[in-house]
Write a protein that holds these residues in place. Structure first.
Motif, PDB file in Angstrom:
ATOM      1  N   LEU A 156     -11.787  -2.480 -20.731  1.00 25.39           N
ATOM      2  CA  LEU A 156     -12.881  -1.571 -20.386  1.00 25.39           C
ATOM      3  C   LEU A 156     -14.019  -2.338 -19.718  1.00 25.39           C
ATOM      4  N   GLY A 157     -14.376  -3.478 -20.288  1.00 23.13           N
ATOM      5  CA  GLY A 157     -15.448  -4.292 -19.712  1.00 23.13           C
ATOM      6  C   GLY A 157     -15.119  -4.785 -18.316  1.00 23.13           C
ATOM      7  N   LEU A 158     -13.900  -5.272 -18.135  1.00 24.54           N
ATOM      8  CA  LEU A 158     -13.491  -5.740 -16.806  1.00 24.54           C
ATOM      9  C   LEU A 158     -13.499  -4.594 -15.793  1.00 24.54           C
ATOM     10  N   THR A 159     -13.055  -3.433 -16.229  1.00 26.10           N
ATOM     11  CA  THR A 159     -13.048  -2.270 -15.329  1.00 26.10           C
ATOM     12  C   THR A 159     -14.468  -1.865 -14.955  1.00 26.10           C
ATOM     13  N   LEU A 160     -15.364  -1.846 -15.922  1.00 25.84           N
ATOM     14  CA  LEU A 160     -16.759  -1.498 -15.623  1.00 25.84           C
ATOM     15  C   LEU A 160     -17.388  -2.508 -14.667  1.00 25.84           C
ATOM     16  N   LEU A 161     -17.129  -3.790 -14.890  1.00 23.71           N
ATOM     17  CA  LEU A 161     -17.651  -4.812 -13.977  1.00 23.71           C
ATOM     18  C   LEU A 161     -17.094  -4.631 -12.569  1.00 23.71           C
ATOM     19  N   PHE A 162     -15.818  -4.328 -12.479  1.00 23.29           N
ATOM     20  CA  PHE A 162     -15.204  -4.122 -11.171  1.00 23.29           C
ATOM     21  C   PHE A 162     -15.813  -2.907 -10.473  1.00 23.29           C
ATOM     22  N   VAL A 163     -15.995  -1.825 -11.204  1.00 24.03           N
ATOM     23  CA  VAL A 163     -16.584  -0.616 -10.619  1.00 24.03           C
ATOM     24  C   VAL A 163     -18.020  -0.889 -10.167  1.00 24.03           C
ATOM     25  N   LEU A 164     -18.775  -1.625 -10.967  1.00 25.73           N
ATOM     26  CA  LEU A 164     -20.136  -1.990 -10.554  1.00 25.73           C
ATOM     27  C   LEU A 164     -20.106  -2.836  -9.281  1.00 25.73           C
ATOM     28  N   GLY A 165     -19.187  -3.777  -9.230  1.00 25.97           N
ATOM     29  CA  GLY A 165     -19.037  -4.591  -8.020  1.00 25.97           C
ATOM     30  C   GLY A 165     -18.677  -3.740  -6.815  1.00 25.97           C
ATOM     31  N   GLN A 166     -17.832  -2.756  -7.030  1.00 26.13           N
ATOM     32  CA  GLN A 166     -17.488  -1.855  -5.926  1.00 26.13           C
ATOM     33  C   GLN A 166     -18.700  -1.042  -5.494  1.00 26.13           C
TER      34      GLN A 166
END
Length: 189
Positions: A156-166
């Motif tokens: 979940l954390g990695l996905t949230l970081l990726f979405v923020l980066g996007q």
């Protein structure tokens, strides 16, 4: 509401695992919880996304194998299989209809050049491949409890970081007139 419903099966899996230290019991809860989730989504919205159906099928098959064979490896492989299937879907989607999958999902809300959509799509492909590989690394390297925690919090954390980066990437690549239109719409509210 939909996000809560989507999150419920994994939250139940996590809770049951940590209350019982039994991955088989947690998996036995996960399977009907995922079935109930998909049934609720169908009842509420009269449609179920393909990815939800794929996830349901993998939960039933791999979760069932975990329970039948008393082997946690099946349920531990499920996130990797799901992520790699997502990567494959994102990779091949342009072959069927010309548009990337990310453009199909977000194209009505955001106008971007085709090259930017392709880069975003490839970023998702890379992310899903990496997330699947990280999952394998965690369940092969660490104990079961660590994997369960990673499954919930790490992914979940990695996905949230990726979405923020996007989001940052999108903001940098959106046409200026789109940005100023959105700013004016906010001012009108």
């Amino acid at each position: 509401m939909k996000m809560l419903v989507d999150f419920l099966p994994i939250a139940l899996f996590f809770a049951v695992y940590h209350l019982s230290d039994d991955i088989l019991l947690a998996t036995l809860v996960l399977i009907p919880a995922t079935l109930a989730q998909v049934a609720f989504v169908w009842w509420r919205y009269r449609r179920v996304e393909k990815m939800q159906l794929i996830t349901l099928a993998l939960v039933v098959v791999m979760g069932g194998a975990t329970v039948i064979f008393h082997d946690a490896a099946f349920i531990q492989w499920k996130p990797t299989v799901v992520n790699w299937l997502f990567a494959f879907a994102f990779l091949v989607a342009p072959l069927f209809g010309g548009k990337t999958l990310i453009e199909r999902m977000m194209g009505k809300a955001i106008a971007l050049p085709a090259a930017t959509w392709r880069r975003l799509n490839l970023a998702w492909v890379a992310f899903f491949i990496a997330l699947g590989a990280i999952n394998v690394y965690v369940f092969k390297t660490y104990d079961e409890a660590t994997w369960v925690n990673f499954k919930l919090f790490g992914m979940l954390g990695l996905t949230l970081l990726f979405v923020l980066g996007q989001g940052v990437y999108l903001a940098r690549h959106m046409p200026r007139d789109t940005l100023s239109q959105n700013d004016h719409q906010k001012d009108d509210v």
